[in-house]
Design a protein around this motif. Structure first.
Motif, PDB file in Angstrom:
ATOM      1  N   GLU A 230     -14.985  41.001 -14.299  1.00  0.00           N
ATOM      2  CA  GLU A 230     -16.151  41.651 -13.700  1.00  0.00           C
ATOM      3  C   GLU A 230     -16.043  43.168 -13.730  1.00  0.00           C
ATOM      4  OE1 GLU A 230     -17.296  38.268 -10.309  1.00  0.00           O
ATOM      5  OE2 GLU A 230     -16.879  40.345  -9.716  1.00  0.00           O
ATOM      6  N   ALA A 231     -14.839  43.681 -13.450  1.00  0.00           N
ATOM      7  CA  ALA A 231     -14.714  45.123 -13.238  1.00  0.00           C
ATOM      8  C   ALA A 231     -13.324  45.601 -13.609  1.00  0.00           C
ATOM      9  CB  ALA A 231     -15.018  45.464 -11.775  1.00  0.00           C
ATOM     10  N   ALA A 232     -13.224  46.908 -13.820  1.00  0.00           N
ATOM     11  CA  ALA A 232     -11.943  47.542 -14.140  1.00  0.00           C
ATOM     12  C   ALA A 232     -11.858  48.874 -13.410  1.00  0.00           C
ATOM     13  CB  ALA A 232     -11.812  47.756 -15.646  1.00  0.00           C
ATOM     14  N   LEU A 233     -10.642  49.332 -13.197  1.00  0.00           N
ATOM     15  CA  LEU A 233     -10.412  50.632 -12.568  1.00  0.00           C
ATOM     16  C   LEU A 233      -9.262  51.311 -13.297  1.00  0.00           C
ATOM     17  CD1 LEU A 233     -11.310  52.472 -10.192  1.00  0.00           C
ATOM     18  CD2 LEU A 233      -9.389  51.497  -8.883  1.00  0.00           C
ATOM     19  N   ALA A 234      -9.507  52.518 -13.818  1.00  0.00           N
ATOM     20  CA  ALA A 234      -8.507  53.251 -14.593  1.00  0.00           C
ATOM     21  C   ALA A 234      -7.676  54.163 -13.692  1.00  0.00           C
ATOM     22  CB  ALA A 234      -9.175  54.064 -15.691  1.00  0.00           C
TER      23      ALA A 234
ATOM     24  N   LEU B  35      -2.385  45.189  -2.524  1.00  0.00           N
ATOM     25  CA  LEU B  35      -2.679  43.765  -2.341  1.00  0.00           C
ATOM     26  C   LEU B  35      -1.795  43.097  -1.298  1.00  0.00           C
ATOM     27  CD1 LEU B  35      -3.256  42.754  -6.063  1.00  0.00           C
ATOM     28  CD2 LEU B  35      -4.969  42.739  -4.234  1.00  0.00           C
ATOM     29  N   VAL B  36      -0.559  43.539  -1.166  1.00  0.00           N
ATOM     30  CA  VAL B  36       0.364  42.923  -0.209  1.00  0.00           C
ATOM     31  C   VAL B  36       1.177  43.995   0.502  1.00  0.00           C
ATOM     32  CG1 VAL B  36       0.615  40.657  -1.324  1.00  0.00           C
ATOM     33  CG2 VAL B  36       2.037  42.569  -2.083  1.00  0.00           C
ATOM     34  N   GLY B  37       1.720  43.618   1.652  1.00  0.00           N
ATOM     35  CA  GLY B  37       2.512  44.553   2.440  1.00  0.00           C
ATOM     36  C   GLY B  37       3.495  43.823   3.321  1.00  0.00           C
ATOM     37  N   ARG B  38       3.947  44.512   4.340  1.00  0.00           N
ATOM     38  CA  ARG B  38       4.898  43.911   5.265  1.00  0.00           C
ATOM     39  C   ARG B  38       4.332  42.621   5.855  1.00  0.00           C
ATOM     40  NH1 ARG B  38       8.951  46.819   7.401  1.00  0.00           N
ATOM     41  NH2 ARG B  38       7.810  48.790   7.171  1.00  0.00           N
ATOM     42  N   GLY B  39       5.143  41.564   5.852  1.00  0.00           N
ATOM     43  CA  GLY B  39       4.693  40.274   6.356  1.00  0.00           C
ATOM     44  C   GLY B  39       4.113  39.364   5.295  1.00  0.00           C
ATOM     45  N   ASP B  40       4.060  39.854   4.048  1.00  0.00           N
ATOM     46  CA  ASP B  40       3.575  39.048   2.926  1.00  0.00           C
ATOM     47  C   ASP B  40       4.736  38.709   2.000  1.00  0.00           C
ATOM     48  OD1 ASP B  40       0.950  39.311   3.884  1.00  0.00           O
ATOM     49  OD2 ASP B  40       0.658  41.178   2.777  1.00  0.00           O
TER      50      ASP B  40
ATOM     51  N   THR C 165     -12.192  41.349 -10.027  1.00  0.00           N
ATOM     52  CA  THR C 165     -13.553  41.250  -9.508  1.00  0.00           C
ATOM     53  C   THR C 165     -14.048  42.617  -9.046  1.00  0.00           C
ATOM     54  OG1 THR C 165     -12.774  40.820  -7.268  1.00  0.00           O
ATOM     55  CG2 THR C 165     -13.115  38.893  -8.714  1.00  0.00           C
ATOM     56  N   HIS C 166     -15.368  42.696  -8.805  1.00  0.00           N
ATOM     57  CA  HIS C 166     -15.927  43.919  -8.220  1.00  0.00           C
ATOM     58  C   HIS C 166     -15.292  44.195  -6.861  1.00  0.00           C
ATOM     59  CE1 HIS C 166     -18.925  44.535 -11.298  1.00  0.00           C
ATOM     60  NE2 HIS C 166     -19.396  43.303 -11.152  1.00  0.00           N
ATOM     61  N   LEU C 167     -15.050  43.138  -6.098  1.00  0.00           N
ATOM     62  CA  LEU C 167     -14.443  43.307  -4.776  1.00  0.00           C
ATOM     63  C   LEU C 167     -13.035  43.876  -4.888  1.00  0.00           C
ATOM     64  CD1 LEU C 167     -14.773  42.929  -1.744  1.00  0.00           C
ATOM     65  CD2 LEU C 167     -13.902  40.595  -1.996  1.00  0.00           C
ATOM     66  N   LEU C 168     -12.271  43.418  -5.879  1.00  0.00           N
ATOM     67  CA  LEU C 168     -10.933  43.977  -6.098  1.00  0.00           C
ATOM     68  C   LEU C 168     -11.035  45.463  -6.408  1.00  0.00           C
ATOM     69  CD1 LEU C 168      -7.843  43.710  -6.643  1.00  0.00           C
ATOM     70  CD2 LEU C 168      -8.463  43.365  -9.042  1.00  0.00           C
ATOM     71  N   ARG C 169     -11.951  45.846  -7.274  1.00  0.00           N
ATOM     72  CA  ARG C 169     -12.099  47.265  -7.621  1.00  0.00           C
ATOM     73  C   ARG C 169     -12.382  48.095  -6.377  1.00  0.00           C
ATOM     74  NH1 ARG C 169     -15.612  51.351  -9.333  1.00  0.00           N
ATOM     75  NH2 ARG C 169     -14.882  52.481 -11.198  1.00  0.00           N
ATOM     76  N   GLU C 170     -13.290  47.618  -5.541  1.00  0.00           N
ATOM     77  CA  GLU C 170     -13.611  48.340  -4.316  1.00  0.00           C
ATOM     78  C   GLU C 170     -12.392  48.444  -3.405  1.00  0.00           C
ATOM     79  OE1 GLU C 170     -16.883  46.292  -2.597  1.00  0.00           O
ATOM     80  OE2 GLU C 170     -18.275  46.785  -4.229  1.00  0.00           O
ATOM     81  N   HIS C 171     -11.625  47.365  -3.330  1.00  0.00           N
ATOM     82  CA  HIS C 171     -10.428  47.355  -2.490  1.00  0.00           C
ATOM     83  C   HIS C 171      -9.412  48.382  -2.988  1.00  0.00           C
ATOM     84  CE1 HIS C 171      -7.302  45.687   0.126  1.00  0.00           C
ATOM     85  NE2 HIS C 171      -6.485  45.726  -0.922  1.00  0.00           N
ATOM     86  N   LEU C 172      -9.210  48.459  -4.292  1.00  0.00           N
ATOM     87  CA  LEU C 172      -8.249  49.416  -4.842  1.00  0.00           C
ATOM     88  C   LEU C 172      -8.707  50.848  -4.612  1.00  0.00           C
ATOM     89  CD1 LEU C 172      -7.355  47.694  -8.235  1.00  0.00           C
ATOM     90  CD2 LEU C 172      -5.995  47.724  -6.141  1.00  0.00           C
ATOM     91  N   ILE C 173      -9.986  51.100  -4.743  1.00  0.00           N
ATOM     92  CA  ILE C 173     -10.499  52.454  -4.496  1.00  0.00           C
ATOM     93  C   ILE C 173     -10.216  52.883  -3.065  1.00  0.00           C
ATOM     94  CG2 ILE C 173     -12.642  53.772  -4.243  1.00  0.00           C
ATOM     95  CD1 ILE C 173     -13.680  52.278  -6.714  1.00  0.00           C
ATOM     96  N   ASP C 174     -10.289  51.935  -2.135  1.00  0.00           N
ATOM     97  CA  ASP C 174     -10.060  52.242  -0.719  1.00  0.00           C
ATOM     98  C   ASP C 174      -8.586  52.264  -0.328  1.00  0.00           C
ATOM     99  OD1 ASP C 174     -12.741  52.525  -0.075  1.00  0.00           O
ATOM    100  OD2 ASP C 174     -12.994  50.414   0.469  1.00  0.00           O
TER     101      ASP C 174
END
Length: 376
Positions: free
Chosen positions: A90-94, A109-114, A241-250
């Motif tokens: 769906e989407a990419a982020l460079a 995507l993951v952190g402490r407790g994962d 996905t588009h949602l992943l791209r938005e998550h990475l931007i944030d």
């Protein structure tokens, strides 16, 4: 700087045959370069260079800022959209490098407790992303889907991420992406696969191992790749996905706090992608060359574009690489910690623009160099 311990470390490194010096390439060099990852030979293609020039003329030399401030150009967006469509996501982020793409994606995507499940073939950028995430990391043998299954089945963490290279960079072998993905999905985990060495090399039209194994755009799958290998330029890209791209931007710190990929690299990579689209047989020609060189060197037939010839001793490997370069062939020399102790090697990366005469010459030089160091 007064630090005697630095001198001690330098002496031990030198004595172990592990000291490194950057190799300086000169303009107009005539040697055959099999040390790069320029698999399709596009870094010097006229259309790729023209793409870089056009981006320079339009956008200037640098991105000037983080992509969240002023560092995103329309060229970035166009390239991301075209690459995502080509690879079936769906989407990419460079990002400004493949290293930062991997570190940024994992830590977002993951952190402490994962939990992260990674195999022993993971690239250093994946390893560092795992460490920086502060998640619990379980390392399993390379290619062992059953081990991934056992770790995921026994976990107490709610969130889990399976991390792997789709093609292991040292020897060009393919990871069992389908088995890893099916295992991750059964246990409610997501998977990140680094396709840096697969884009332009494997899959239909060079779309990579994920496409080859029917995983393009699969839910719960994150792909990373680069503009610095088959596309002959620079930069790292995360696809999903588009949602992943938005998550990475944030949340991806290596995106938020880093100056954006420079426009010339974006323009070059985009031009290279257009060339690959227009000549889908390029990966087939590349792999035919790999088979020819590997057979001549006796290194076994690899799955991708890497011919790995184990020497063993790091000093002998360095000597063999130097002998090759003296005769006009530039090869990679991999030593610990890049490879396990006792497996120092020559690493030859074939390019699609090399003809049979080039490959036969390379094989003659490399085999001769290996015979000389073995006899020494």
């Amino acid at each position: 700087m007064s630090a005697p311990w630095l001198a001690d470390i330098a002496a031990r490194t030198l004595n172990a045959g592990l000291h490194r010096e950057p190799v300086v390439r000169q303009a107009g060099a005539t040697e055959i370069n099999l040390a790069s990852n320029d698999y399709l030979g596009l870094s010097s293609h006229p259309d790729v260079i023209a793409g870089a020039h056009a981006a320079l003329d339009r956008w200037g030399a640098g991105s000037t800022a983080s992509r969240l401030v002023a560092g995103t150009t329309q060229a970035h967006i166009d390239f991301e959209n075209d690459l995502a469509e080509f690879l079936g996501f769906e989407a990419a982020l460079a990002f400004s490098s493949g290293y930062l793409a991997n570190v940024g994606a994992i830590t977002a995507l993951v952190g402490r407790g994962d939990l992260i499940v990674s195999d022993t073939g993971a690239h250093a950028s994946l390893i560092d992303g795992c460490r920086l995430s502060r998640a619990r990391v379980e390392v399993v043998p390379r290619g062992d889907a059953d081990a991934v299954e056992r770790v995921l089945a026994a976990r107490s963490e709610e969130r889990a991420l399976v991390v792997t290279d789709s093609i292991y960079s040292i020897d060009g072998r393919i990871a069992p992406l389908r088995e890893y993905y099916d295992t991750a999905t059964r246990h409610g985990a997501i998977m990140l696969a680094d396709e840096a060495h697969a884009l332009g090399v494997r899959g239909p039209g060079g779309r990579g191992v994920a496409a080859e194994q029917g995983l393009s755009g699969a839910p719960g799958l994150v792909i990373t790749t680069v503009g610095s290998k088959s596309l002959g330029a620079q930069g790292g890209i995360v696809l999903g996905t588009h949602l992943l791209r938005e998550h990475l931007i944030d949340h991806a710190r290596t995106f938020i706090f880093d100056t954006g990929l420079n426009p010339a690299a974006v323009g070059a990579a985009h031009a290279a992608l257009r060339i690959l689209r227009g000549d889908p047989q390029m990966p087939d020609r590349l792999r035919a060359g790999v088979r020819r060189l590997a057979a001549a060197c006796g290194g076994g037939i690899p799955d991708a574009a890497v011919v790995s010839l184990i020497v063993g001793d790091p000093v002998a490997a360095v000597d063999a690489a130097a002998l090759c370069r003296e005769q006009g062939v530039f090869v990679g020399c991999f030593r610990p910690p890049s490879v396990p102790e006792g497996t120092s090697r020559l690493r030859l990366t074939v390019r699609a623009d090399l003809d049979d005469a080039d490959l036969d010459f390379v094989a003659s030089v490399v085999t001769g160099a290996l015979r000389r160091v073995e006899a020494a």
